[in-house]
Scaffold this active site. Sequence first.
Site, PDB file in Angstrom:
ATOM      1  N   HIS A  37       8.289  -8.006  -2.923  1.00 13.48           N
ATOM      2  CA  HIS A  37       7.075  -8.343  -3.686  1.00 13.48           C
ATOM      3  C   HIS A  37       7.262  -9.645  -4.472  1.00 13.48           C
ATOM      4  CE1 HIS A  37       4.821  -4.605  -3.034  1.00 13.48           C
ATOM      5  NE2 HIS A  37       6.012  -4.027  -2.983  1.00 13.48           N
TER       6      HIS A  37
ATOM      7  N   ASP B 288     -13.677 -10.802 -24.718  1.00  6.77           N
ATOM      8  CA  ASP B 288     -14.601 -11.022 -23.608  1.00  6.77           C
ATOM      9  C   ASP B 288     -16.011 -11.378 -24.081  1.00  6.77           C
ATOM     10  OD1 ASP B 288     -12.355 -10.261 -22.256  1.00  6.77           O
ATOM     11  OD2 ASP B 288     -13.104  -8.287 -21.682  1.00  6.77           O
TER      12      ASP B 288
ATOM     13  N   CYS C   2       4.987  -6.499   1.900  1.00  7.68           N
ATOM     14  CA  CYS C   2       5.370  -5.084   1.949  1.00  7.68           C
ATOM     15  C   CYS C   2       4.574  -4.353   3.038  1.00  7.68           C
ATOM     16  CB  CYS C   2       5.213  -4.458   0.562  1.00  7.68           C
ATOM     17  SG  CYS C   2       6.087  -2.883   0.443  1.00  7.68           S
ATOM     18  N   TYR C   3       3.656  -3.463   2.662  1.00  9.89           N
ATOM     19  CA  TYR C   3       2.837  -2.776   3.665  1.00  9.89           C
ATOM     20  C   TYR C   3       2.143  -3.802   4.557  1.00  9.89           C
ATOM     21  CZ  TYR C   3      -0.698   0.438   5.572  1.00  9.89           C
ATOM     22  OH  TYR C   3      -1.496   1.188   6.400  1.00  9.89           O
TER      23      TYR C   3
ATOM     24  N   LYS D  99      -8.156 -11.783 -17.408  1.00 10.86           N
ATOM     25  CA  LYS D  99      -8.107 -11.873 -18.870  1.00 10.86           C
ATOM     26  C   LYS D  99      -7.457 -13.180 -19.355  1.00 10.86           C
ATOM     27  CE  LYS D  99      -8.856  -9.441 -22.672  1.00 10.86           C
ATOM     28  NZ  LYS D  99     -10.032  -8.574 -22.868  1.00 10.86           N
TER      29      LYS D  99
ATOM     30  N   GLU E   2       5.069 -11.260  -5.978  1.00 12.03           N
ATOM     31  CA  GLU E   2       4.138 -11.305  -7.115  1.00 12.03           C
ATOM     32  C   GLU E   2       4.721 -10.693  -8.387  1.00 12.03           C
ATOM     33  OE1 GLU E   2       4.030  -9.387  -4.512  1.00 12.03           O
ATOM     34  OE2 GLU E   2       3.119  -7.435  -4.885  1.00 12.03           O
TER      35      GLU E   2
ATOM     36  N   GLY F  69       0.849  -1.193   0.000  1.00 12.60           N
ATOM     37  CA  GLY F  69       0.000   0.000   0.000  1.00 12.60           C
ATOM     38  C   GLY F  69       0.879   1.234   0.000  1.00 12.60           C
TER      39      GLY F  69
END
Length: 514
Positions: free
Chosen positions: A169, A227, A82-83, A370, A171, A55
Amino acid sequence: MNKELVIVIDFGGQYNQLVARRVRECNVYCEIYSYKTDLDKIRAMNPRGIILTGGPNSCYEENAATCPPELFSLGIPVLGLCYGAQLMSLVLGGEVRRAALKEYGKTEVHVDNTTPLFAGVTADTVCWMSHNDYIARMAPGFRVIAATANCPVAAAECPEQKLYAIQFHPEVLHTVEGSKILYNFVRGICGCCGDWSMDSFVEESIKAIRNKVGGGRVLLALSGGVDSSVAAGLLSRAIGRQLTCVFVDHGLLRKNEGDEVEAIFGEKGQFDLRFVRINAQERYYDRLAGVTEPEEKRKIIGEEFIRVFEDEARKIGAVDFLAQGTIYPDVVESGLGGESAVIKSHHNVGGLPDYVNFREIIEPLRNLFKDEVRKVGLELGIPESLVLRQPFPGPGLGVRIVGEVTAEKVKIVQEADAIYREEIAQAGLDREINQYFAALTNMRSVGVMGDERTYDYAIALRAVKTVDFMTAEAADIPFAVLQKIMSRIINEVKGVNRVFYDLTSKPPGTIEFE
Ligand code: XMP
């Protein structure tokens, strides 16, 4: 669908969706919720694990985003990133301070790979750091399991309570073994066996759609984009001809695109559904005649779509459901985790429900990212050319023709674009470049062809490399390839005597021209 669930609690970090996607790559279903979500609601969802995101704030500031200490004593494993890592430390009695040195970028980290979180991770690896604050003192019961040169607590654990904190991080792809770390958390520590897959999604959605729709009728605006096409395929498999797809060809599609959509979804295609194609080219060109201002063009194209669709919907009469191709990022971006009702704010269908007589909205792809939508599309047998295609803006070639749109200009840009795409594919670059297209500048210039003077248009070639389409760099296409494209366009497309390659990054440029 009774799936294993991991929840991501969002503290406003820029990578929140990425965290959820990485978890799903471990075949574990994952949803994102605001940090304001009630603890009882979280408990009721019965998640197998909880991940707190990064954050922008400092967790020790007044009014900073926070969470109740009880979140950590639910008996559910929690991973703070992190945060989230700092907040976990602070809330549980540790201390977080402003660091003398801000750490940003790729950083060497030493991890204790005897712990379950780092099992199989190289002891000295590279992670992505981005923080101003650091954990100065760990909460009672925690021990350090990773450190960098400037960050004494790059990760900490309290295995008895299944609590884990990571300053970096995992990710982000720059954290070389980040996926493994997240896998260790969700599949190891949380004990998930991984029951989220696209083939089971297809089966279960078909059942759920049948249950919901019963004998009702469903109307879908099919644009030919990924989509709405995947939504059409899925609905068709579930309810066949109870589904009507209305495909509006606004005359601003790429070469042959309208026919390709019809070949897949039309009466001779592989899907069982009612297909209505409306050839509204003339209607659009009439409305766009003389209009040069980009926003006005966009507005007209959007409005005209509603008019055309409305006319058709009136003919069809009342339906039970209006289907939309809303996907999970649309849901997250417009109010996190279904806290507010979301109707996709795509330019094409914005406001549409007011004009159509229907009872309820149905959004079969609402929970998918997606890349998952694409997998479902392939699973349903929709051709790769459609499912893996690059983004194409709703207003289509209308924003790739600078200035006034005319039928003649559409033809020019369609032809040039088709050559460009053919040559990029031929050069084996189509998977490498994230988006590329030809645009028609509004510029005419003098040239010479044979012995004749020409006064014709200039085509601009755009090709970008990007991850999120928010920032982009011009792709480095070999000069020989560009030359071949230039030569073919000038020789084969009447009305063009000059070709430019657009070098502009985003920012300051945008990807599209208008
Ligand atoms: P820009 O031009 O803003 O484009 O850099 C970023 C990405 O968004 C696509 N784009 C659109 N997609 N409707 C869409 O569905 C639109 O009106 C629209 N305008 C731009 C663009 O192709 C690029 O991928």
